[in-house]
Design an enzyme around this catalytic site. Structure first.
Site, PDB file in Angstrom:
ATOM      1  N   ASP A   1       0.857  -1.195   0.000  1.00 18.52           N
ATOM      2  CA  ASP A   1       0.000   0.000   0.000  1.00 18.52           C
ATOM      3  C   ASP A   1       0.889   1.239   0.000  1.00 18.52           C
ATOM      4  O   ASP A   1       1.631   1.466   0.954  1.00 18.52           O
ATOM      5  CB  ASP A   1      -0.878  -0.073   1.259  1.00 18.52           C
ATOM      6  CG  ASP A   1      -1.690   1.185   1.491  1.00 18.52           C
ATOM      7  OD1 ASP A   1      -1.884   1.955   0.528  1.00 18.52           O
ATOM      8  OD2 ASP A   1      -2.136   1.380   2.641  1.00 18.52           O
TER       9      ASP A   1
ATOM     10  N   ASP B   1      -3.918   4.007   2.858  1.00 22.93           N
ATOM     11  CA  ASP B   1      -5.363   3.848   3.081  1.00 22.93           C
ATOM     12  C   ASP B   1      -5.724   2.414   3.497  1.00 22.93           C
ATOM     13  O   ASP B   1      -6.894   2.087   3.641  1.00 22.93           O
ATOM     14  CB  ASP B   1      -6.169   4.286   1.849  1.00 22.93           C
ATOM     15  CG  ASP B   1      -5.923   3.388   0.633  1.00 22.93           C
ATOM     16  OD1 ASP B   1      -5.059   2.470   0.723  1.00 22.93           O
ATOM     17  OD2 ASP B   1      -6.576   3.592  -0.401  1.00 22.93           O
TER      18      ASP B   1
ATOM     19  N   ASP C   1      -1.999  -1.128  -3.681  1.00 23.76           N
ATOM     20  CA  ASP C   1      -2.284  -0.393  -4.919  1.00 23.76           C
ATOM     21  C   ASP C   1      -1.167  -0.603  -5.943  1.00 23.76           C
ATOM     22  O   ASP C   1      -0.142  -1.231  -5.655  1.00 23.76           O
ATOM     23  CB  ASP C   1      -2.491   1.099  -4.612  1.00 23.76           C
ATOM     24  CG  ASP C   1      -1.419   1.647  -3.680  1.00 23.76           C
ATOM     25  OD1 ASP C   1      -0.248   1.264  -3.856  1.00 23.76           O
ATOM     26  OD2 ASP C   1      -1.751   2.440  -2.764  1.00 23.76           O
TER      27      ASP C   1
ATOM     28  N   ASP D   1     -10.533 -15.460 -15.967  1.00 25.87           N
ATOM     29  CA  ASP D   1     -11.326 -15.881 -14.810  1.00 25.87           C
ATOM     30  C   ASP D   1     -12.466 -16.802 -15.254  1.00 25.87           C
ATOM     31  O   ASP D   1     -13.154 -16.512 -16.239  1.00 25.87           O
ATOM     32  CB  ASP D   1     -11.903 -14.626 -14.143  1.00 25.87           C
ATOM     33  CG  ASP D   1     -12.519 -14.925 -12.793  1.00 25.87           C
ATOM     34  OD1 ASP D   1     -11.794 -15.416 -11.914  1.00 25.87           O
ATOM     35  OD2 ASP D   1     -13.725 -14.684 -12.618  1.00 25.87           O
TER      36      ASP D   1
ATOM     37  N   GLU E   1      -8.227 -19.874 -16.125  1.00 24.16           N
ATOM     38  CA  GLU E   1      -8.619 -20.456 -14.832  1.00 24.16           C
ATOM     39  C   GLU E   1      -9.706 -21.467 -15.169  1.00 24.16           C
ATOM     40  O   GLU E   1     -10.883 -21.175 -15.179  1.00 24.16           O
ATOM     41  CB  GLU E   1      -9.157 -19.391 -13.869  1.00 24.16           C
ATOM     42  CG  GLU E   1      -9.340 -19.978 -12.471  1.00 24.16           C
ATOM     43  CD  GLU E   1     -10.590 -19.503 -11.748  1.00 24.16           C
ATOM     44  OE1 GLU E   1     -10.720 -19.806 -10.557  1.00 24.16           O
ATOM     45  OE2 GLU E   1     -11.459 -18.869 -12.361  1.00 24.16           O
TER      46      GLU E   1
END
Ligand code: TEU
Length: 571
Positions: free
Chosen positions: A32, A36, A40, A219, A281
């Protein structure tokens, strides 16, 4: 030509993805940069040198698209933008450039089975009349029974509960229609028979390929096409344990029509130089069905979940390796191997011994040291198998699953939809510890983390393991360095060694050229120390534990390996 040049020359004639070690970043939990509590893209950029030092070839980043984050970003509201909590398009451009400068490839995650209910397409559904073109992009059907109160069929959500929800328009009108969601009710399934859906995704692929992305993980690659008759599913015919996720022969999984989509996608990928790649996947009921996705004009690779599911079980591992290798050879594709990802219990915990000898599938108190010992051995063995391999962030630190998260911290829709009967997948998504004594263990500049980290993770932090030879981090670095240096490892032939002692799986890796050095890949899965045959030699290349020694006997020197230990030997 010196040895290193020879190794490089040999490797250059293979495509990079055939042997790649791909490291999965789950971006919310990796690093991060702004404090926050949510990881990211700039956080990943800051850590690229760590990934280079680890020795991986490519990084696969789980979704960072604009998303309400009801399913950790697998609910995409805009496929061509970055969620503002995770960064900007400029950040992803910098990340791709930074990775490429360092010789790393970047694989993104595409989610084509469903959108978020906040995607503009689904908003259009909620603002239009039944039968409008907007409705034809999703699987929306009239309900059954009086007042259409029953869903169109009995399909269940992978995340528990019904697979259909009644469609309520933006103005609050309850319709006679239901929409399919094989996952959360905020993830409506797309209708892949609609040419507009197909065209949109091909354009999205181009959008990212044009930005320099090297490939996509797809996915739920096996789920896009449903049996057009939407027949009821016979849930009683399959074991309860298989209903979630991997249900074999379901009318919504692994339908033949899905292959046509990947043939179209392959054409898009092949238009680029160098060609872009896909990894599905893909959950298929058999290794044979799985290999069909890797035909030369479809996906380059797919995840091999059969191997992941084999657990710490010698016979199942051997059977899975045989079936995988045999079926991939038929279609000329390299196998892949994986032990952990963001959906399963981390393998350092999953492999811990249980009273019935089966894998850990739910929260329980486990012998963490034995679990880690087995995990280290299993990883060393996996990295010696032919093909490419996937690692999940934090496994190189030996991170265990976190079972005791507070209920109010959990965010997985599996937890929410099962009303707390299934703890879900948050336990493998806890933010990574980078520094043992920093707030949030160095995950971010401040103390915030979107899931709490256990105190015991201070000792597992990257800076604590960094220069410690016996640490799991050092083991992964040694393994990846050695894997790169040995031209017999990665893609190429393998043969079982049939004189392996009881409890031992062993195979020989060789190059396709005669006379070049091979590598023996050996794992002792038993709880006993074993003596390896003297004919296997004593030239140790890598060991997963300290319990390895060379002893001299009348038969000559041979290697003795401790319980639950893997080694690589020259041979
Ligand atoms: O997972 C697909 C899937 O069916 C399983 O891995 C499932 O998440 C698990 O069995 C639930 O217990 C993919 C993603 O990897 C996962 O994170 C997403 O939640 C899912 O698709 C929906 O997009």
């Amino acid at each position: 030509m010196n040895a290193t040049d020879r190794v490089c020359a040999y490797r250059r004639d293979r495509d990079w993805w055939q042997d790649a070690v791909v490291y999965q970043v789950y971006p919310r939990s990796f690093a991060d940069s702004d404090g926050d509590g949510i990881g990211d893209l700039p956080g990943i950029l800051d850590r690229l040198d760590y990934l280079v030092d680890l020795g991986i070839d490519a990084v696969w980043i789980s979704p960072f698209y604009t998303s309400p984050l009801h399913d950790g970003g697998y609910d995409v509201a805009d496929y061509r933008d970055v969620d503002e909590r995770l960064g900007t398009l400029a950040d992803i451009d910098s990340l791709i450039a930074g990775a490429h400068e360092r010789g790393l490839r970047v694989i993104m995650d595409i989610v084509p089975n469903h959108t978020s209910s906040e995607h503009r397409w689904f908003r259009e559904v909620l603002e239009s009349e039944p039968g409008s073109p907007a409705w034809a992009r999703y699987l929306i059907r009239p309900g059954k029974g009086a007042d259409h109160r029953e869903p169109p069929n009995n399909w269940r959500s992978v995340f528990h509960g019904p697979g259909w929800s009644r469609l309520v328009l933006a103005d609050g009108t309850q319709t006679d229609y239901w929409y399919l969601h094989l996952f959360d009710d905020t993830q409506p399934d797309l209708d892949w028979t609609n040419p507009e859906v197909r065209a949109e995704f091909r354009d999205t692929l181009r959008f990212w390929f044009d930005r320099g992305v090297d490939g996509f993980r797809i996915d739920v690659a096996h789920g896009l096409v449903k049996d057009p008759d939407l027949p009821d599913m016979d849930y009683d015919a399959i074991p309860e344990s298989e209903i979630l996720g991997v249900a074999p022969h379901a009318p919504y999984w692994d339908q033949d029509g899905v292959h046509e989509i990947y043939r179209e996608w392959r054409e898009v990928a092949d238009q680029y130089e160098p060609p872009r790649i896909f990894c599905g996947e893909t959950w298929a009921p058999t290794a044979e069905r799985l290999a069909l996705y890797q035909r030369p004009d479809e996906l380059h690779t797919s995840f091999n979940f059969d191997y992941l599911a084999a657990g710490w079980n010698l016979d199942r591992m051997r059977r899975s390796i045989d079936a995988t290798v045999e079926n991939h050879l038929k279609v000329g594709a390299p196998p892949t191997w994986v032990l952990s990802n963001h959906d399963v219990i981390r393998h350092a915990t999953r492999f811990a011994p249980t009273p019935d000898g089966k894998a850990v599938t739910k929260p329980m108190v486990v012998d963490a040291a034995r679990g880690l010992r087995r995990a280290r051995a299993a990883t060393v063995f996996m990295l010696g198998l032919p093909g490419s391999a996937y690692l999940y962030q934090g496994e190189e630190l030996g991170l265990p699953e976190v079972f005791d998260l507070p209920d109010d911290a959990r965010q997985d829709p599996v937890w929410i939809r099962s009303k707390g009967t299934d703890t879900g997948r948050d336990g493998c998504r806890v933010p990574i510890p980078w520094q043992g004594t920093a707030p949030s263990y160095g995950f971010g500049p401040g103390p915030d983390t979107w899931l709490p980290q256990p105190e015991s993770w201070a000792e597992l932090a990257v800076d604590v393991q960094d220069d410690v030879e016996s640490s799991t981090l050092s083991l992964y670095r040694r393994a990846l360095e050695r894997r790169h240096a040995e031209d017999a490892l990665g893609q190429g032939p393998m043969a079982w060694l049939d004189d392996a002692p009881d409890g031992v799986l062993a195979l020989r890796r060789s190059t396709e050229e005669d006379g070049r050095p091979g590598v023996l890949v050996v794992i002792n899965m038993s709880a006993e120390l074993v003596h390896l045959p003297p004919s296997w030699g004593d030239d140790l290349l890598l060991e997963s534990s300290d319990d390895v020694a060379v002893v001299n006997t009348d038969d000559g020197p041979h290697v003795v390996i401790g319980a639950e230990t893997a080694v690589w030997l020259r041979g």
